[in-house]
Design a protein around this motif. Sequence first.
Motif, PDB file in Angstrom:
ATOM      1  N   LEU A  66      11.156  44.397  64.517  1.00 26.14           N
ATOM      2  CA  LEU A  66      11.361  42.985  64.831  1.00 26.14           C
ATOM      3  C   LEU A  66      10.058  42.196  64.889  1.00 26.14           C
ATOM      4  N   GLY A  67       8.930  42.897  65.008  1.00 31.31           N
ATOM      5  CA  GLY A  67       7.660  42.205  65.163  1.00 31.31           C
ATOM      6  C   GLY A  67       7.362  41.838  66.597  1.00 31.31           C
ATOM      7  N   VAL A  68       7.862  42.626  67.550  1.00 34.90           N
ATOM      8  CA  VAL A  68       7.584  42.426  68.973  1.00 34.90           C
ATOM      9  C   VAL A  68       6.507  43.417  69.388  1.00 34.90           C
ATOM     10  N   ASP A  69       5.381  42.921  69.862  1.00 37.42           N
ATOM     11  CA  ASP A  69       4.259  43.783  70.224  1.00 37.42           C
ATOM     12  C   ASP A  69       4.384  44.355  71.623  1.00 37.42           C
ATOM     13  N   MET A  70       4.971  43.588  72.533  1.00 42.11           N
ATOM     14  CA  MET A  70       5.147  44.051  73.912  1.00 42.11           C
ATOM     15  C   MET A  70       6.487  43.571  74.444  1.00 42.11           C
ATOM     16  N   ALA A 300      23.054  41.345  67.485  1.00 38.75           N
ATOM     17  CA  ALA A 300      22.970  41.958  66.164  1.00 38.75           C
ATOM     18  C   ALA A 300      21.549  42.329  65.785  1.00 38.75           C
ATOM     19  N   GLY A 301      20.603  41.432  66.051  1.00 37.23           N
ATOM     20  CA  GLY A 301      19.241  41.708  65.630  1.00 37.23           C
ATOM     21  C   GLY A 301      18.643  42.910  66.324  1.00 37.23           C
ATOM     22  N   GLY A 315      16.973  37.987  63.578  1.00 41.63           N
ATOM     23  CA  GLY A 315      17.259  39.337  64.049  1.00 41.63           C
ATOM     24  C   GLY A 315      16.874  40.395  63.049  1.00 41.63           C
ATOM     25  N   GLY A 316      16.414  39.995  61.862  1.00 42.82           N
ATOM     26  CA  GLY A 316      16.031  40.945  60.827  1.00 42.82           C
ATOM     27  C   GLY A 316      14.603  41.399  60.962  1.00 42.82           C
TER      28      GLY A 316
END
Length: 355
Positions: A66-70, A300-301, A315-316
């Motif tokens: 998802l591109g979430v670092d933390m 969904a994501g 969500g992709g």
Amino acid sequence: MTPMPTAVTEPRRVIGVEEHAWTPELRDALLHWGGDDTVDLMSSQADVDARLRELGDERLRRMDRLGVDMQVLSVTTPGTQPLRAAEAVPLARDANDALLDATRRHPDRFAAFATLPTPDPDAAAIELDRVVRAGMVGAMLFPRTGEDQLDHPRFRPVFESAAELGVPIYLHPGVPPRAVRASLYDGFDPWVSMLLATGGWGWHAEAGVAVLRLILAGTFDRHPDLQVVLGHWGEQLVSFADRADLLSGAAGLERPVLEQVTDHVHVSAGGVMSHRMMRAALDVLGADRVMYGHDDPYGAGAAGQAGADSRGRYGGRDGARLFVEEAPLSDPDKARLAHVNAERLLGLAPVEEHS
């Protein structure tokens, strides 16, 4: 007022501040004692339950996709608040220890909010002190414990503890009372009625009213530095704050409702990937009080399935970064949304310290 950041340039990382977990023991207790349809119909489903329990490699892979670092982890609704004090106190402690363990194993990827056993408010205040001193960054509360709203005087020790420790309270929605559900939300297919009472409408009103009641009860006059966070771009309160200001004179408030909202409330996306709603929150609060949140592992994501909710294409793959990059904001304000505001409010190490 909390000091504002300086020298903000472009986004360096994305921090999600509403990202959920739980323990098997808490799940079993909530199924047995809790009486909460979000547990029975949503969180306890096998796939969601597995993702809530897991605080390691699978979650990290989901974050990377998802591109979430933390993630700032928190125990999912309704926490330990519907339980009897005898069960709530040890279960909250164990759940907090599980989250703390995850933050210690992956200090650059996880932080955590405490879940508090509010059926015993004094024990809840003690637990908040314990876990903040151990490294947690605040607490997540839900609007009611039994029949009592959070502004009930018996919960004052919790807010006193948060204020003394200098940590925020994230106020997450909870299911409306049964009588309210029967009057306003029932009458449809059970799944539709549950969603109408929760994520589709009802629980946002519950959370917004909970903060409004805290204002009217003088909570922020007693604790002028206390900060709260509302998900879903302000739980209907922020966008309606001008109208809610009507209460200021009638309640004899020293500071108007609108001023208290702008001085004490921060918001996160809470999984609602809407730039339009973000702009409405920005218009009221300014760019220093908005934060990203994906609501992992719901939707969904976060589940890695085809987008069918408000996340849509966000969500992709790299959806979190895409949401920030496409936000109609300057680069400094994108950085505030993505990570700077969370770092400042929660006392997280800035990205340079992780480079």
